[in-house]
Motif scaffolding. Sequence first.
Motif, PDB file in Angstrom:
ATOM      1  N   VAL A   3       0.897  -1.152   0.000  1.00 49.08           N
ATOM      2  CA  VAL A   3       0.000   0.000   0.000  1.00 49.08           C
ATOM      3  C   VAL A   3       0.932   1.198   0.000  1.00 49.08           C
ATOM      4  CG1 VAL A   3      -1.733   1.301   1.266  1.00 49.08           C
ATOM      5  CG2 VAL A   3      -1.886  -1.193   1.159  1.00 49.08           C
ATOM      6  N   GLY A   4       0.887   1.960  -1.069  1.00 45.52           N
ATOM      7  CA  GLY A   4       1.866   3.022  -1.239  1.00 45.52           C
ATOM      8  C   GLY A   4       3.246   2.393  -1.363  1.00 45.52           C
ATOM      9  N   ASP A   5       4.201   2.896  -0.590  1.00 44.69           N
ATOM     10  CA  ASP A   5       5.562   2.370  -0.618  1.00 44.69           C
ATOM     11  C   ASP A   5       5.809   1.315   0.463  1.00 44.69           C
ATOM     12  OD1 ASP A   5       6.227   4.058  -2.705  1.00 44.69           O
ATOM     13  OD2 ASP A   5       6.893   5.664  -1.360  1.00 44.69           O
ATOM     14  N   GLU A   6       4.769   0.935   1.183  1.00 44.16           N
ATOM     15  CA  GLU A   6       4.944   0.046   2.328  1.00 44.16           C
ATOM     16  C   GLU A   6       4.443  -1.363   2.035  1.00 44.16           C
ATOM     17  OE1 GLU A   6       3.723  -0.190   7.045  1.00 44.16           O
ATOM     18  OE2 GLU A   6       2.765   1.299   5.777  1.00 44.16           O
ATOM     19  N   PRO A   7       5.305  -2.374   2.231  1.00 43.56           N
ATOM     20  CA  PRO A   7       4.821  -3.749   2.148  1.00 43.56           C
ATOM     21  C   PRO A   7       4.012  -4.074   3.403  1.00 43.56           C
ATOM     22  CG  PRO A   7       7.204  -3.720   2.498  1.00 43.56           C
ATOM     23  CD  PRO A   7       6.739  -2.303   2.423  1.00 43.56           C
ATOM     24  N   VAL A   8       2.781  -4.526   3.218  1.00 41.31           N
ATOM     25  CA  VAL A   8       1.868  -4.741   4.344  1.00 41.31           C
ATOM     26  C   VAL A   8       1.429  -6.193   4.503  1.00 41.31           C
ATOM     27  CG1 VAL A   8       1.039  -2.356   4.319  1.00 41.31           C
ATOM     28  CG2 VAL A   8      -0.113  -4.089   2.923  1.00 41.31           C
ATOM     29  N   ALA A   9       1.730  -7.022   3.507  1.00 38.18           N
ATOM     30  CA  ALA A   9       1.348  -8.433   3.583  1.00 38.18           C
ATOM     31  C   ALA A   9       2.245  -9.245   2.663  1.00 38.18           C
ATOM     32  CB  ALA A   9      -0.111  -8.619   3.198  1.00 38.18           C
ATOM     33  N   PHE A  10       2.316 -10.534   2.960  1.00 38.68           N
ATOM     34  CA  PHE A  10       3.065 -11.492   2.170  1.00 38.68           C
ATOM     35  C   PHE A  10       2.132 -12.644   1.842  1.00 38.68           C
ATOM     36  CE2 PHE A  10       5.301 -15.570   2.196  1.00 38.68           C
ATOM     37  CZ  PHE A  10       6.240 -15.372   1.199  1.00 38.68           C
ATOM     38  N   HIS A  47      -2.172  -3.829   9.868  1.00 44.55           N
ATOM     39  CA  HIS A  47      -2.925  -3.613   8.628  1.00 44.55           C
ATOM     40  C   HIS A  47      -4.044  -4.630   8.421  1.00 44.55           C
ATOM     41  CE1 HIS A  47       0.796  -1.352   7.784  1.00 44.55           C
ATOM     42  NE2 HIS A  47      -0.060  -0.533   7.224  1.00 44.55           N
ATOM     43  N   GLN A  48      -4.334  -5.409   9.450  1.00 43.77           N
ATOM     44  CA  GLN A  48      -5.391  -6.399   9.322  1.00 43.77           C
ATOM     45  C   GLN A  48      -6.760  -5.736   9.347  1.00 43.77           C
ATOM     46  OE1 GLN A  48      -4.776  -9.696  12.012  1.00 43.77           O
ATOM     47  NE2 GLN A  48      -2.728 -10.065  11.197  1.00 43.77           N
ATOM     48  N   ARG A  49      -7.716  -6.459   8.801  1.00 46.53           N
ATOM     49  CA  ARG A  49      -9.117  -6.012   8.717  1.00 46.53           C
ATOM     50  C   ARG A  49      -9.290  -4.822   7.775  1.00 46.53           C
ATOM     51  NH1 ARG A  49     -11.493  -9.643  11.456  1.00 46.53           N
ATOM     52  NH2 ARG A  49     -10.891 -10.267  13.530  1.00 46.53           N
ATOM     53  N   ALA A  50      -8.413  -4.746   6.774  1.00 50.37           N
ATOM     54  CA  ALA A  50      -8.511  -3.678   5.772  1.00 50.37           C
ATOM     55  C   ALA A  50      -8.689  -4.261   4.367  1.00 50.37           C
ATOM     56  CB  ALA A  50      -7.259  -2.799   5.821  1.00 50.37           C
ATOM     57  N   GLY A  51      -8.977  -5.557   4.269  1.00 58.06           N
ATOM     58  CA  GLY A  51      -9.190  -6.191   2.971  1.00 58.06           C
ATOM     59  C   GLY A  51      -7.923  -6.658   2.277  1.00 58.06           C
ATOM     60  N   LEU A  52      -6.782  -6.572   2.954  1.00 58.40           N
ATOM     61  CA  LEU A  52      -5.514  -6.922   2.306  1.00 58.40           C
ATOM     62  C   LEU A  52      -5.327  -8.431   2.171  1.00 58.40           C
ATOM     63  CD1 LEU A  52      -3.437  -4.192   4.096  1.00 58.40           C
ATOM     64  CD2 LEU A  52      -4.212  -4.174   1.717  1.00 58.40           C
ATOM     65  N   GLY A  53      -5.795  -9.192   3.150  1.00 58.65           N
ATOM     66  CA  GLY A  53      -5.754 -10.640   3.040  1.00 58.65           C
ATOM     67  C   GLY A  53      -6.617 -11.119   1.888  1.00 58.65           C
ATOM     68  N   ARG A  54      -7.797 -10.549   1.782  1.00 59.04           N
ATOM     69  CA  ARG A  54      -8.701 -10.882   0.673  1.00 59.04           C
ATOM     70  C   ARG A  54      -8.035 -10.536  -0.659  1.00 59.04           C
ATOM     71  NH1 ARG A  54     -13.829 -12.028  -0.589  1.00 59.04           N
ATOM     72  NH2 ARG A  54     -14.438 -12.185   1.593  1.00 59.04           N
ATOM     73  N   PHE A  55      -7.434  -9.369  -0.745  1.00 58.38           N
ATOM     74  CA  PHE A  55      -6.732  -8.958  -1.961  1.00 58.38           C
ATOM     75  C   PHE A  55      -5.652  -9.974  -2.326  1.00 58.38           C
ATOM     76  CE2 PHE A  55      -3.061  -6.948  -3.926  1.00 58.38           C
ATOM     77  CZ  PHE A  55      -3.627  -6.372  -5.054  1.00 58.38           C
ATOM     78  N   LYS A 105      -4.358 -24.581  10.401  1.00 66.38           N
ATOM     79  CA  LYS A 105      -4.376 -25.222  11.705  1.00 66.38           C
ATOM     80  C   LYS A 105      -5.586 -24.673  12.450  1.00 66.38           C
ATOM     81  CE  LYS A 105      -1.464 -25.556  15.815  1.00 66.38           C
ATOM     82  NZ  LYS A 105      -0.218 -25.087  16.426  1.00 66.38           N
ATOM     83  N   SER A 106      -6.369 -25.560  13.042  1.00 73.80           N
ATOM     84  CA  SER A 106      -7.555 -25.131  13.776  1.00 73.80           C
ATOM     85  C   SER A 106      -7.166 -24.404  15.061  1.00 73.80           C
ATOM     86  CB  SER A 106      -8.436 -26.332  14.114  1.00 73.80           C
ATOM     87  OG  SER A 106      -8.942 -26.899  12.941  1.00 73.80           O
ATOM     88  N   GLY A 107      -7.977 -23.444  15.429  1.00 73.78           N
ATOM     89  CA  GLY A 107      -7.761 -22.698  16.668  1.00 73.78           C
ATOM     90  C   GLY A 107      -8.572 -21.420  16.662  1.00 73.78           C
ATOM     91  N   SER A 108      -8.879 -20.915  17.834  1.00 74.52           N
ATOM     92  CA  SER A 108      -9.784 -19.761  17.940  1.00 74.52           C
ATOM     93  C   SER A 108      -9.220 -18.496  17.301  1.00 74.52           C
ATOM     94  CB  SER A 108     -10.139 -19.497  19.404  1.00 74.52           C
ATOM     95  OG  SER A 108      -8.981 -19.172  20.144  1.00 74.52           O
ATOM     96  N   THR A 109      -7.909 -18.336  17.237  1.00 76.46           N
ATOM     97  CA  THR A 109      -7.338 -17.143  16.603  1.00 76.46           C
ATOM     98  C   THR A 109      -6.698 -17.485  15.257  1.00 76.46           C
ATOM     99  OG1 THR A 109      -5.267 -17.391  17.830  1.00 76.46           O
ATOM    100  CG2 THR A 109      -6.954 -15.946  18.798  1.00 76.46           C
ATOM    101  N   GLY A 110      -7.022 -18.663  14.737  1.00 77.37           N
ATOM    102  CA  GLY A 110      -6.468 -19.109  13.459  1.00 77.37           C
ATOM    103  C   GLY A 110      -7.241 -18.563  12.267  1.00 77.37           C
ATOM    104  N   PRO A 111      -6.809 -18.929  11.072  1.00 78.30           N
ATOM    105  CA  PRO A 111      -7.362 -18.354   9.845  1.00 78.30           C
ATOM    106  C   PRO A 111      -8.577 -19.061   9.263  1.00 78.30           C
ATOM    107  CG  PRO A 111      -5.485 -19.710   9.302  1.00 78.30           C
ATOM    108  CD  PRO A 111      -5.611 -19.721  10.814  1.00 78.30           C
ATOM    109  N   GLU A 112      -9.102 -20.089   9.927  1.00 79.77           N
ATOM    110  CA  GLU A 112     -10.200 -20.852   9.335  1.00 79.77           C
ATOM    111  C   GLU A 112     -11.385 -19.969   8.932  1.00 79.77           C
ATOM    112  OE1 GLU A 112     -13.117 -24.677  10.033  1.00 79.77           O
ATOM    113  OE2 GLU A 112     -11.769 -24.090  11.645  1.00 79.77           O
ATOM    114  N   GLY A 113     -11.835 -19.115   9.830  1.00 75.62           N
ATOM    115  CA  GLY A 113     -12.986 -18.257   9.519  1.00 75.62           C
ATOM    116  C   GLY A 113     -12.739 -17.396   8.298  1.00 75.62           C
ATOM    117  N   PHE A 114     -11.553 -16.846   8.197  1.00 80.66           N
ATOM    118  CA  PHE A 114     -11.200 -16.018   7.036  1.00 80.66           C
ATOM    119  C   PHE A 114     -11.299 -16.828   5.753  1.00 80.66           C
ATOM    120  CE2 PHE A 114      -7.805 -14.964   4.027  1.00 80.66           C
ATOM    121  CZ  PHE A 114      -8.257 -13.713   3.604  1.00 80.66           C
TER     122      PHE A 114
END
Length: 152
Positions: A55-62, A89-97, A119-128
């Motif tokens: 986003v701009g000049d900043e890497p925000v996700a891999f 930068h989470q919850r800004a649509g970057l993972g979806r992108f 990996k299953s877990g309450s703070t894991g990525p399954e819901g996403f």
Amino acid sequence: MNDAPRLEPITPANVAMACRIKVAPEQEEFVAPVAVSLAEAYASFPTAWPRLVYVGDEPVAFVMGGFDPDAEIEFFRCGIWRLNVSARHQRAGLGRFAVEAVLGEARQRGSKRATVMWKSGSTGPEGFYRRMGFEPTGQEFAGQVVGAIALD
């Protein structure tokens, strides 16, 4: 963050910045650090597809896709191997992108299905991933759930 996100390949100029991307502490058990993912990408050079989201000049996700149509294990033929979104930068649509970018690349390569493992877990990525349209296949690999999505 008014700039639209964009995807860039990993280069000598941005690899150190890529390695500084950190997920939230409660997510660390669910995804490898970017440096480990890049080492795996290097070792899997012909099939790994690592990219940075800027986003701009900043890497925000891999994100790293994997494309090996000849893989012996079906769920390694096309899919998302890693996704790390910077905690601030989470919850800004970057993972979806990032996921949509991998799925777009998969479609361009003629793939009809993509997979991801979590990996299953309450703070894991399954819901996403479920919100993105991935559904569990009923398979597990190395203690992770295998999810799949049709690429129509």
